[in-house]
Design a protein around this motif. Sequence first.
Motif, PDB file in Angstrom:
ATOM      1  N   ASN A 317       0.833  -1.209   0.000  1.00 15.09           N
ATOM      2  CA  ASN A 317       0.000   0.000   0.000  1.00 15.09           C
ATOM      3  C   ASN A 317       0.867   1.258   0.000  1.00 15.09           C
ATOM      4  N   ALA A 318       1.927   1.231   0.800  1.00 13.77           N
ATOM      5  CA  ALA A 318       2.752   2.432   0.949  1.00 13.77           C
ATOM      6  C   ALA A 318       3.734   2.613  -0.210  1.00 13.77           C
ATOM      7  N   LEU A 319       4.151   1.504  -0.839  1.00 17.67           N
ATOM      8  CA  LEU A 319       5.290   1.607  -1.756  1.00 17.67           C
ATOM      9  C   LEU A 319       4.937   1.574  -3.241  1.00 17.67           C
ATOM     10  N   ALA A 320       3.728   1.142  -3.577  1.00 21.75           N
ATOM     11  CA  ALA A 320       3.414   0.977  -5.010  1.00 21.75           C
ATOM     12  C   ALA A 320       3.636   2.296  -5.773  1.00 21.75           C
ATOM     13  N   GLU A 321       3.145   3.389  -5.205  1.00 22.46           N
ATOM     14  CA  GLU A 321       3.249   4.673  -5.912  1.00 22.46           C
ATOM     15  C   GLU A 321       4.699   5.173  -5.961  1.00 22.46           C
TER      16      GLU A 321
END
Length: 411
Positions: A317-321
């Motif tokens: 959730n935190a790293l995809a972007e």
Amino acid sequence: MSSSKLVAHCCIAGSGPAGMMLGFLLARAGIDVIVLEKHADFLRDFRGDTIHPSTLEIIHELGLLDELLRLPHETVYRLNAQIGDTTLTLADFTHLPTRCRFIAFMPQWDFLDFLADHARRYRTFRLLMQAEVTDIVKEAERVVGLRVKTPTSTLEVRADLVVAADGRQSIVREKAGLPVQEFGAPMDVLWFRLSRKRDDTAQTMGRFDTGRIFIMINRGEYWQCGYVIPKGQFDEIRKQGLESFRETIGQLAPHARDQVNELQSWDDIKLLTVRVDRLSQWFRPGLLCIGDAAHAMSPVGGVGINLAIQDAVAAANALAEPLRKRQVTVDELRRIQKRREFPTRVTQWLQLTVQRRVIAPVLSGTRRVKPPLLLRLIAAIPLLRRIPAYVIGIGVRPEHIRTPEIPRDAD
Ligand SMILES: Cc1cc2nc3c(=O)[nH]c(=O)nc-3n(C[C@H](O)[C@H](O)[C@H](O)COP(=O)(O)OP(=O)(O)OC[C@H]3O[C@@H](n4cnc5c(N)ncnc54)[C@H](O)[C@@H]3O)c2cc1C
């Protein structure tokens, strides 16, 4: 031996529950990911078997629940334990505020194969089996990749972010020099199989008796057995001989007494070393640790797989972007630790409390074991059984899928 280089946005060491789920979620979000696994398959006997309600909720959010539950599994609605001569229900999952109000006991290799099959449908996913991570690659104090050994070659995998999901003996965290706090465990586990008769009606359960703890998991054709021993006592048990060991197991599981002769040599019995620890810092520039690599879990409550998966969901959730933009900062990694450290601390504290207050006294005891007052209360008042059910089945700060799915045929 040949040597080559691979490049990805994210490279994950280890394809246990944490690494496989993270690899799947990142690939599903269109991130180019390589997962490295040192073994040739997932068929190892000592993998935990439990898929908890909160993990099943995540699988539902991915739209895969019906398909997963078509795989062979045992559905457990209540956890029972025999303490001395008394059989108690200690957790009742049937009132949980989730879709699946049960634990699915499924061999972990089936679960990992299932995740891997779905991950492979995204062309940004690469899983390299028999690829053992041997070291990290660093440049100017940033981790920029991993060194890998395969049966025929050596590889260097370069990535914007390296994730250590290589379990409780993580080589990556060791090479990165991350400081570890050890909490200790009073026990190890002897792990073996006994075949299961067709008419055997006994269910998955744990038995606590004077100096002994024994767990039997119903795997259909056979019982997966865990015999909990005081730490470091395996040599002593071996000295007493296999016949004495078989006799002990026959007493603990009278319904499987005829099958104990299937234990023909000590090779049929595996020693699993239990440890509980936690990194004080889960990251370095370019590197994040998750699952047991960040916090080795005790088998108490069978919650380690669940926690590993929750870490993976939070990390995705935190790293995809940031991974898509190819800009993963240390602040982002710090935030992931902050988010996941609280549930880890609470869960490990509970595990250590059970180890100290229940397991250690039972293992060292010589007197007849009786259920402690708290367990008798839980067993007597059905409403109270919902509390351990919530802690085990859902846990602290459950995570939900927030990563998008990039259509599989999109470029
Ligand atoms: C005796 C025992 C019983 C347990 N039973 C349960 C249970 O029933 N339910 C439960 O929820 N939890 C259980 N646990 C805890 C659980 O096993 C862990 O918490 C959980 O497996 C952590 O998942 P992970 O993905 O972080 O690590 P792991 O499951 O350990 O996966 C790590 C992966 O990395 C791979 N790997 C390791 N080193 C390398 C390398 N150098 N290069 C490439 N790959 C590498 C490994 O082969 C493995 O596939 C148990 C623990 C013990 C000790």
